[in-house]
Design a protein around this motif. Structure first.
Motif, PDB file in Angstrom:
ATOM      1  N   THR A   7       0.815  -1.222   0.000  1.00  0.00           N
ATOM      2  CA  THR A   7       0.000   0.000   0.000  1.00  0.00           C
ATOM      3  C   THR A   7       0.845   1.267   0.000  1.00  0.00           C
ATOM      4  N   ILE A   8       0.176   2.351  -0.333  1.00  0.00           N
ATOM      5  CA  ILE A   8       0.697   3.694  -0.102  1.00  0.00           C
ATOM      6  C   ILE A   8       0.188   4.128   1.260  1.00  0.00           C
ATOM      7  N   ILE A   9       1.098   4.517   2.139  1.00  0.00           N
ATOM      8  CA  ILE A   9       0.692   5.002   3.464  1.00  0.00           C
ATOM      9  C   ILE A   9       0.334   6.478   3.321  1.00  0.00           C
ATOM     10  N   ASN A  10      -0.949   6.785   3.447  1.00  0.00           N
ATOM     11  CA  ASN A  10      -1.402   8.175   3.324  1.00  0.00           C
ATOM     12  C   ASN A  10      -1.233   8.941   4.623  1.00  0.00           C
ATOM     13  N   ALA A  11      -1.613   8.309   5.731  1.00  0.00           N
ATOM     14  CA  ALA A  11      -1.642   9.040   6.995  1.00  0.00           C
ATOM     15  C   ALA A  11      -1.575   8.097   8.179  1.00  0.00           C
ATOM     16  N   VAL A  12      -0.990   8.604   9.263  1.00  0.00           N
ATOM     17  CA  VAL A  12      -1.039   7.945  10.570  1.00  0.00           C
ATOM     18  C   VAL A  12      -1.493   9.000  11.567  1.00  0.00           C
ATOM     19  N   LYS A  42      -3.473   2.817  23.673  1.00  0.00           N
ATOM     20  CA  LYS A  42      -3.061   3.846  22.732  1.00  0.00           C
ATOM     21  C   LYS A  42      -3.339   3.343  21.319  1.00  0.00           C
ATOM     22  N   THR A  43      -4.031   4.155  20.509  1.00  0.00           N
ATOM     23  CA  THR A  43      -4.446   3.703  19.180  1.00  0.00           C
ATOM     24  C   THR A  43      -4.141   4.757  18.116  1.00  0.00           C
ATOM     25  N   TYR A  44      -4.176   4.298  16.864  1.00  0.00           N
ATOM     26  CA  TYR A  44      -3.879   5.151  15.711  1.00  0.00           C
ATOM     27  C   TYR A  44      -4.861   4.838  14.583  1.00  0.00           C
ATOM     28  N   ILE A  45      -5.150   5.851  13.770  1.00  0.00           N
ATOM     29  CA  ILE A  45      -5.882   5.644  12.525  1.00  0.00           C
ATOM     30  C   ILE A  45      -4.850   5.562  11.412  1.00  0.00           C
ATOM     31  N   LEU A  46      -4.885   4.468  10.666  1.00  0.00           N
ATOM     32  CA  LEU A  46      -3.965   4.267   9.554  1.00  0.00           C
ATOM     33  C   LEU A  46      -4.762   4.378   8.255  1.00  0.00           C
ATOM     34  N   SER A  47      -4.355   5.298   7.367  1.00  0.00           N
ATOM     35  CA  SER A  47      -5.004   5.465   6.062  1.00  0.00           C
ATOM     36  C   SER A  47      -4.088   4.902   4.986  1.00  0.00           C
ATOM     37  N   ASP A  54       5.893   9.589  -1.953  1.00  0.00           N
ATOM     38  CA  ASP A  54       5.104  10.643  -1.309  1.00  0.00           C
ATOM     39  C   ASP A  54       5.299  10.610   0.198  1.00  0.00           C
ATOM     40  N   PRO A  55       5.330  11.777   0.826  1.00  0.00           N
ATOM     41  CA  PRO A  55       5.411  11.823   2.283  1.00  0.00           C
ATOM     42  C   PRO A  55       4.104  11.369   2.924  1.00  0.00           C
ATOM     43  N   VAL A  56       4.115  11.287   4.249  1.00  0.00           N
ATOM     44  CA  VAL A  56       2.965  10.775   5.003  1.00  0.00           C
ATOM     45  C   VAL A  56       2.419  11.878   5.901  1.00  0.00           C
ATOM     46  N   PHE A  57       1.109  12.006   5.901  1.00  0.00           N
ATOM     47  CA  PHE A  57       0.397  12.964   6.757  1.00  0.00           C
ATOM     48  C   PHE A  57       0.311  12.376   8.166  1.00  0.00           C
ATOM     49  N   THR A  58       0.788  13.101   9.167  1.00  0.00           N
ATOM     50  CA  THR A  58       0.643  12.660  10.563  1.00  0.00           C
ATOM     51  C   THR A  58      -0.014  13.770  11.364  1.00  0.00           C
ATOM     52  N   TYR A  59      -0.785  13.378  12.355  1.00  0.00           N
ATOM     53  CA  TYR A  59      -1.548  14.364  13.137  1.00  0.00           C
ATOM     54  C   TYR A  59      -1.674  13.871  14.565  1.00  0.00           C
ATOM     55  N   PHE A  91       9.312   5.529   7.812  1.00  0.00           N
ATOM     56  CA  PHE A  91       8.407   4.397   7.996  1.00  0.00           C
ATOM     57  C   PHE A  91       9.031   3.100   7.486  1.00  0.00           C
ATOM     58  N   SER A  92      10.253   2.861   7.864  1.00  0.00           N
ATOM     59  CA  SER A  92      10.849   1.559   7.560  1.00  0.00           C
ATOM     60  C   SER A  92      10.220   0.517   8.474  1.00  0.00           C
ATOM     61  N   SER A  93      10.301  -0.732   8.083  1.00  0.00           N
ATOM     62  CA  SER A  93       9.662  -1.784   8.878  1.00  0.00           C
ATOM     63  C   SER A  93      10.302  -1.929  10.246  1.00  0.00           C
ATOM     64  N   ASP A  94      11.585  -1.561  10.376  1.00  0.00           N
ATOM     65  CA  ASP A  94      12.276  -1.647  11.668  1.00  0.00           C
ATOM     66  C   ASP A  94      11.976  -0.459  12.577  1.00  0.00           C
ATOM     67  N   ALA A  95      11.376   0.587  12.006  1.00  0.00           N
ATOM     68  CA  ALA A  95      11.160   1.825  12.760  1.00  0.00           C
ATOM     69  C   ALA A  95       9.907   1.734  13.625  1.00  0.00           C
ATOM     70  N   ASP A  96       9.825   2.640  14.577  1.00  0.00           N
ATOM     71  CA  ASP A  96       8.651   2.796  15.426  1.00  0.00           C
ATOM     72  C   ASP A  96       7.717   3.785  14.740  1.00  0.00           C
ATOM     73  N   TRP A  97       6.513   3.332  14.380  1.00  0.00           N
ATOM     74  CA  TRP A  97       5.550   4.196  13.691  1.00  0.00           C
ATOM     75  C   TRP A  97       4.635   4.951  14.653  1.00  0.00           C
ATOM     76  N   SER A  98       4.965   4.968  15.922  1.00  0.00           N
ATOM     77  CA  SER A  98       4.158   5.713  16.905  1.00  0.00           C
ATOM     78  C   SER A  98       4.450   7.201  16.713  1.00  0.00           C
ATOM     79  N   VAL A  99       3.706   7.835  15.817  1.00  0.00           N
ATOM     80  CA  VAL A  99       4.069   9.166  15.318  1.00  0.00           C
ATOM     81  C   VAL A  99       4.015  10.246  16.395  1.00  0.00           C
ATOM     82  N   ASP A 100       3.248  10.022  17.460  1.00  0.00           N
ATOM     83  CA  ASP A 100       3.179  11.037  18.511  1.00  0.00           C
ATOM     84  C   ASP A 100       4.535  11.256  19.165  1.00  0.00           C
TER      85      ASP A 100
END
Length: 716
Positions: A556-561, A575-580, A592-597, A652-661
């Motif tokens: 997929t293309i990761i649009n947003a976290v 703790k939860t996240y919306i993944l688009s 493309d970059p990823v929208f985080t909020y 957003f590598s697979s080894d990275a922490d995607w907890s964007v906060d």
């Protein structure tokens, strides 16, 4: 050209809509409209040759013509970015200013934008005003426009469709128009909140009655309440009046039989008529809109309890206008002391979060016969919310058959009897959401049953639930809050390994149940299909789930976290996240970059009371997300809010922490007024964290030892 007015018979009057006249023109200038007394007689200066697409006009007083609304029609290719939409709105605003219209409506046939063109430019919400217009005309006040908003703060997007064969759509358009006319002014652009009935206190009182009489479990008490609730609701809609033999079966009829016979009367006459005649059950699982009664008609005391309960319903009053949020809150309220539901990860999504995801989804743009799915449907929020907000004319009758413009699918696990309660609630919710359609078609109840039985499916023969089937490349949109549990997930994986048809579809290792749902969703999305999934923090940062993150990046293309606050869900501090996500059409690397909020407030308090709050970051998040998604060069997008960050895909590598906060500094969080969140781990999650640490140490220690040994060898 005036020839168009003559050809369409508009020289005398337009197409009558209520007390107004509608003119669908486009090639007729404002000056020609003035000639035939369709617009006010005045000097239009530089704008006399402009050609608005359509007008709604009040011509009851020929000496004082009032243009109520200007409607602009755009080609989809000229309406597919926020910039183009803004330009179209600006054009419509100019026509509104020149003609003195109260409302502007802009559409490409799929999406609708409503504007208020009469807001003073000093108002902080003003989006635009036309300098050229005010520099060249004699208008005495500078007015700009704002977007008309729904009651919940999101832009109004109700279709405005006139001269259609579908009278329901036309009636709904007029209803929306009147709602806007009633509130719109230079000071107001937001619809008033509807005064909904909220029977929560009634539910708590009746729960106590049922529990005292029968010591029923919360699930059974809730089933009883919902059954009596639907009995009263259907009576209020006049769906329940007489049976086929002419016997009265309404709520009032049962009430009149008295406290010694009312339950017996209901169980013998009314209940089977609802379940078997009006709303036949699903042939496979036996569920319909009612399916549980903990009171026994052969017990005298139970008859009196039933009479006491229906008297309370009578005193409460009409149930036709019920708060849409009530049903999911009701489920949580009854089950909040039932820990077994917590263990199964059955956390129902707050409606404000559902609304935000539906707004993000673009569901209103889906073509006819598109497929929309929630593989963990619960009480039906993601399936039903679009009916209330984005696709209000979705269900309609044609040749005696209830149809929908797009196809909906909602799946739920139902291996235990209590599990069926959620699907019963989903079906009851469907009827409640479509109450206006039902009210207009009270004899067509079997069609409603046929529709909701085709939408909502439970799996009664496997613990896997919807995981037991994978509909590859079927869905254009998936919105879901799948269950996230670690304890017992090995049982699911074992069941999958014994099923040869699906075993090869769940090959990516994951620690929790949510990882299996992610794999299912990625298989089921169509190419270019969109998924909006609520996921727990574990899948975003656990070392053991890096393969799931790698799969997401590959497919997929990761649009947003989107980071949601802790305690977003009623019964868990998770703790939860919306993944688009958007399904790729072929294998390529995302650039493309990823929208985080960073969301801190969701429009309700995050404690056990869940009181309504004016603080809601979700509305601004959705606005930013839509602007970002419409940009061609997303890397150039400049956020409006410091709650938004545009992150490079390399983060957003697979080894990275995607907890964007975690990507906001402490200083930035302090500036936003955000306190550090305290994450509470279950025992299983705690041991999972320890396993992560152990694995990381095992990979680091040998490497460090080799480096040290190499350095020693060099020194010697």
């Amino acid at each position: 050209m005036s020839e168009q007015l003559i050809q369409m018979g508009y020289t005398e009057e337009g197409y009558k809509i209520d007390k107004y006249q509608y003119y669908n023109i486009g090639d007729v200038s404002i000056d020609q409209l003035k000639k035939y007394n369709i617009v006010p007689k005045k000097n239009y200066g530089l704008y006399k040759d402009r050609q608005p697409d359509a007008l709604l006009v009040d011509r009851r007083n020929k000496r004082k013509i009032n243009v109520v609304a200007v409607i602009e029609h755009k080609q989809p290719s000229n309406f597919n970015t926020q910039k183009l939409k803004l330009e179209a709105a600006c054009q419509c605003n100019t026509y509104c200013q020149v003609l003195g219209a109260n409302i502007g409506i802009i559409t490409d046939g799929n999406e609708y934008i409503w504007i208020n063109p009469n807001v003073d430019i000093n108002n902080a919400e003003v989006t635009y005003f036309d300098e050229e217009l005010f520099g060249s005309s004699k208008l005495d006040k500078k007015r700009g426009f704002t977007y008309v908003k729904r009651e919940d703060g999101y832009p109004l997007s109700t279709p405005f469709i006139i001269e259609t064969e579908n009278q329901t759509e036309s009636n709904n358009s007029i209803k929306a128009l009147h709602a806007v006319i009633d509130i719109i002014s230079p000071e107001c652009s937001q619809l008033h909140e509807i005064e909904y009935q909220n029977p929560s206190s009634l539910a708590r009182s009746i729960h106590q009655d049922i529990w005292t009489a029968t010591n029923a479990k919360p699930e059974k008490a809730l089933s009883t309440f919902i059954e009596i609730f639907m009995f009263k609701f259907l009576s209020d809609l006049n769906v329940l009046a007489e049976d086929d033999a002419g016997t009265g079966i309404s709520f009032d009829d049962v009430l009149r039989t008295g406290d010694d016979k009312c339950l017996k009367n209901y169980v013998q006459n009314v209940r089977p008529y609802i379940k078997e005649v009006l709303f036949p059950p699903n042939a496979v699982d036996g569920t319909t809109i009612i399916n549980g009664m903990s009171l026994n008609p052969s017990v005298v005391e139970d008859n009196r309890i039933f009479y006491k309960i229906i008297k309370k319903f009578e005193e409460f009053g009409d149930l036709k206008n019920i708060d849409p949020e009530f049903k999911s809150r009701l489920f949580e309220d009854f089950l909040k002391q039932n820990t077994s539901k917590k263990n199964w990860g059955q956390f129902f999504t707050p409606r404000n979060v559902v609304k935000a995801i539906v707004e993000m989804s673009g569901i209103e743009k889906l073509q006819p016969d598109s497929n929309v799915c929630d593989p963990a449907v619960g009480v039906g929020g993601f399936i039903l919310e679009p009916i209330a907000t984005k696709r209000p004319n979705e269900f309609y009758f044609e040749n005696g058959e209830l149809k929908s413009k797009i196809n909906y699918f909602g799946f739920e696990r139902g291996i235990e009897q209590d599990d069926k309660l959620t699907i019963i609630l989903a079906k009851a919710n469907f009827v409640i959401y479509l109450s206006e359609v039902l009210k207009d078609n009270p004899t067509m109840t079997k069609e409603f049953a046929k529709m909701y039985n085709s939408i909502f499916k439970i799996y009664t023969d496997t613990i896997l639930g919807s995981l037991s089937e994978v509909h590859v490349d079927k869905y254009d949109l998936i919105m879901s809050n799948p269950p996230y549990v670690m304890s017992g997930s090995a049982n699911y994986k074992d069941a999958i390994s014994r099923n040869g048809e699906i075993e090869n579809l769940y090959t990516t290792k994951s620690l929790g149940l949510e990882g299996l749902f992610v794999q299912k969703i990625l298989h089921e999305l169509n190419e270019n299909g969109t998924a909006l999934i609520i996921l727990p923090d574990g899948i975003m940062n656990r070392l053991h789930d890096k393969n799931i993150r790698a799969l997401i990046k590959k497919k997929t293309i990761i649009n947003a976290v989107i980071s949601l606050p802790i305690n977003t869900f009623y019964s868990t501090p998770k703790k939860t996240y919306i993944l688009s996500l958007t399904k790729k059409t072929h294998d390529f690397e995302q650039t493309d970059p990823v929208f985080t909020y960073l969301v801190s407030d969701i429009g309700e308090t995050l404690n056990v009371d869940r009181f309504k709050s004016d603080k809601n970051d979700l509305t601004n998040m959705v606005r930013e997300y839509k602007y970002f998604m419409s940009e061609t060069a997303k890397e150039d997008y400049s956020p409006f809010s410091s709650r938004c960050k545009i992150q490079g895909i390399d983060r957003f590598s697979s080894d990275a922490d995607w907890s964007v906060d975690k990507w906001w500094t402490n200083e930035e969080k302090i500036e936003l007024g955000i306190e550090d969140e305290k994450i509470v781990l279950s025992e299983v999650e705690f041991y999972g964290k320890l396993e992560d640490i152990k694995t990381r140490l095992e990979t680091l220690i040998p490497k460090n030892r080799n480096e040290e040994e190499g350095e020693d060898d060099g020194d010697e």
